[in-house]
Scaffold this motif. Structure first.
Motif, PDB file in Angstrom:
ATOM      1  N   GLU A 118       0.810  -1.210   0.000  1.00 43.10           N
ATOM      2  CA  GLU A 118       0.000   0.000   0.000  1.00 43.10           C
ATOM      3  C   GLU A 118       0.851   1.271   0.000  1.00 43.10           C
ATOM      4  O   GLU A 118       0.455   2.299  -0.543  1.00 43.10           O
ATOM      5  N   TYR A 119       2.025   1.211   0.628  1.00 41.04           N
ATOM      6  CA  TYR A 119       2.896   2.374   0.750  1.00 41.04           C
ATOM      7  C   TYR A 119       4.320   2.003   0.346  1.00 41.04           C
ATOM      8  O   TYR A 119       4.728   0.847   0.435  1.00 41.04           O
ATOM      9  N   LYS A 145     -10.777  -2.449   3.975  1.00 41.13           N
ATOM     10  CA  LYS A 145     -10.082  -2.164   2.721  1.00 41.13           C
ATOM     11  C   LYS A 145      -9.318  -3.407   2.290  1.00 41.13           C
ATOM     12  O   LYS A 145      -9.365  -4.446   2.966  1.00 41.13           O
ATOM     13  N   THR A 158     -13.394   1.200   1.578  1.00 44.43           N
ATOM     14  CA  THR A 158     -12.944   1.607   0.247  1.00 44.43           C
ATOM     15  C   THR A 158     -14.014   1.247  -0.786  1.00 44.43           C
ATOM     16  O   THR A 158     -14.811   0.323  -0.594  1.00 44.43           O
ATOM     17  N   ASP A 218     -14.277   5.619   1.166  1.00 45.76           N
ATOM     18  CA  ASP A 218     -12.902   6.071   0.921  1.00 45.76           C
ATOM     19  C   ASP A 218     -12.506   5.730  -0.507  1.00 45.76           C
ATOM     20  O   ASP A 218     -12.332   4.555  -0.845  1.00 45.76           O
ATOM     21  N   ARG A 227      -9.758   6.803  -1.774  1.00 42.66           N
ATOM     22  CA  ARG A 227      -8.296   6.903  -1.742  1.00 42.66           C
ATOM     23  C   ARG A 227      -7.792   8.033  -2.641  1.00 42.66           C
ATOM     24  O   ARG A 227      -8.316   9.138  -2.589  1.00 42.66           O
ATOM     25  N   ASN A 228      -6.802   7.749  -3.505  1.00 44.96           N
ATOM     26  CA  ASN A 228      -6.215   8.817  -4.332  1.00 44.96           C
ATOM     27  C   ASN A 228      -6.847   8.902  -5.721  1.00 44.96           C
ATOM     28  O   ASN A 228      -6.316   9.586  -6.600  1.00 44.96           O
ATOM     29  N   ASN A 233     -11.116  11.290   0.446  1.00 43.29           N
ATOM     30  CA  ASN A 233     -10.274  11.331  -0.754  1.00 43.29           C
ATOM     31  C   ASN A 233      -8.869  11.803  -0.370  1.00 43.29           C
ATOM     32  O   ASN A 233      -8.694  12.526   0.612  1.00 43.29           O
ATOM     33  N   SER A 234      -7.888  11.378  -1.147  1.00 42.24           N
ATOM     34  CA  SER A 234      -6.512  11.839  -0.970  1.00 42.24           C
ATOM     35  C   SER A 234      -6.048  12.453  -2.291  1.00 42.24           C
ATOM     36  O   SER A 234      -5.396  11.797  -3.097  1.00 42.24           O
ATOM     37  N   ASP A 262      -0.935  11.311   1.683  1.00 42.84           N
ATOM     38  CA  ASP A 262      -1.282  10.139   2.480  1.00 42.84           C
ATOM     39  C   ASP A 262      -0.092   9.194   2.412  1.00 42.84           C
ATOM     40  O   ASP A 262      -0.002   8.338   1.537  1.00 42.84           O
TER      41      ASP A 262
END
Length: 364
Positions: A100-101, A142, A171, A195, A197-198, A224-225, A269
């Motif tokens: 995720e990151y 999510k 999500t 959500d 997300r981006n 939202n991101s 985020d």
């Protein structure tokens, strides 16, 4: 309703403390807990009860010996409640999957790492929120963290025994799977957060229409991101409203008859990383202007200046007070004006971006 989403890193916690006067029914922070805070305890002599001191090599003074923190020393929620100063906050004990990151060292996010791998512990921490009347638990669903309807029902029931309201954050890819459950189990005092997300809000119109049609009395909010994670500071435009952050969600949520929206207040985020820099980099200031629903971008492209480059950013802010602070009331601009010999670092200006955004959303 606006939900500023923040992780409990030092600068974001500082923003909560400094900006809590703007929180209320129309603005409630959503705090993602990624690490714990501890009550620091020191070693004592068992017979006398006096502190034991030590002098480390190279130090002139003796210092008390710090004891290793234990689970009993955790004061994370107490400190957040203190910073909120009586205002309400949503609490999401943050879980993440490794893909995720980009951050891979997990330093400083050991709690999130544990929560992500132990559902029982995740549930235990959520249930602790029953001890805090102004902290609302958020159940997050999510990728990698689906919860069976049986377990979700049990968790929901246990939380409702001690919390006046709860929130489910889900999500968009899983909304359809849980629609019936949400309609049957969430009440008027609860919250449902979609959500995306981006992803751009316009690309999710089908999901947002489904969300709009969801038959529930719970408060509906879209998260939202909008600031992309892959853009570096030097990628932003200088002395113009950036096109790299499309903040359309702050307007579009009304088109779907939703009660509110949430975002990261101009921040990315992302997760903290121990990968230290070499002191160089482009100094960036992002100042949100609500009338334009856009961020005015100021960049010093001379990366060799590093933090010294923020002197240029500050000077350009002060040249544009006519539209950046026409009412002469911006909390962030007041701090920028007060800068004298030092002009801050990257963390300082992240704080200012978030502070400015919250203040702008609170206006009008």
């Amino acid at each position: 309703m606006y939900l500023p989403i923040m992780k409990n890193r030092s600068e974001e916690l500082r923003v909560i403390s400094n900006m809590n006067q703007f929180f209320g029914d129309s603005m409630i922070p959503l705090i993602e807990i990624i690490k714990d805070e501890y009550d620091i305890k020191y070693k004592k002599d068992e017979e006398t009860g006096e502190y034991i001191y030590e002098k480390k090599p190279g130090n002139k003074r003796r210092n008390r010996i710090t004891l290793p923190p234990t689970e009993d020393d955790v004061i994370t929620l107490e400190k957040i409640q203190e910073r909120l100063n009586g205002k309400k906050g949503f609490i999401d004990f943050f879980r993440f999957s490794e893909e995720e990151y980009d951050n891979k060292d997990f330093k400083g996010i050991e709690l999130s790492f544990m929560l992500s791998r132990d559902y029982t512990y995740y549930k235990k921490r959520l249930l602790q929120l029953g001890n805090f009347s102004n902290l609302c638990p958020v159940i997050s669903i999510k990728k990698g963290f689906k919860i069976s309807e049986h377990d979700l029902k049990n968790l929901l029931n246990e939380l409702k025994e001690r919390n006046p309201s709860i929130a489910i954050r889900i999500t968009d890819s899983y909304l359809e799977d849980y629609m019936e459950f949400i309609e049957e189990n969430l009440l008027e005092e609860d919250f449902i957060m979609l959500d995306i997300r981006n992803q751009h809000v316009d690309s999710k119109f089908i999901e947002l229409e489904e969300f709009q049609e969801l038959e529930t009395n719970a408060t509906k909010i879209v998260l939202n991101s909008p600031r992309p994670k892959d853009y570096k500071n030097g990628d932003y435009e200088n002395l113009e409203f950036t096109k790299k952050i499309d903040n359309k969600v702050a307007i579009k949520y009304k088109d779907y008859e939703l009660e509110g929206f949430g975002d990261f207040g101009g921040l990315k985020d992302d997760l903290p990383t121990e990968a230290g820099g070499n002191g160089t980099g482009a100094a960036l200031g992002l100042l949100y202007v609500k009338e334009k629903n856009a961020f005015y971008s100021i960049v010093n492209y001379d990366t060799s200046e590093g933090m010294r480059g923020f002197e240029y950013v500050r000077s350009e802010v002060l040249k544009r007070l006519d539209f950046l602070d026409s009412d002469n009331d911006c909390v962030a601009v007041e701090r920028i004006k007060g800068m004298d010999q030092t002009f801050g670092n990257w963390a300082t200006w992240s704080n200012l971006t978030l502070t400015r955004y919250i203040h702008q959303q609170a206006k009008k």
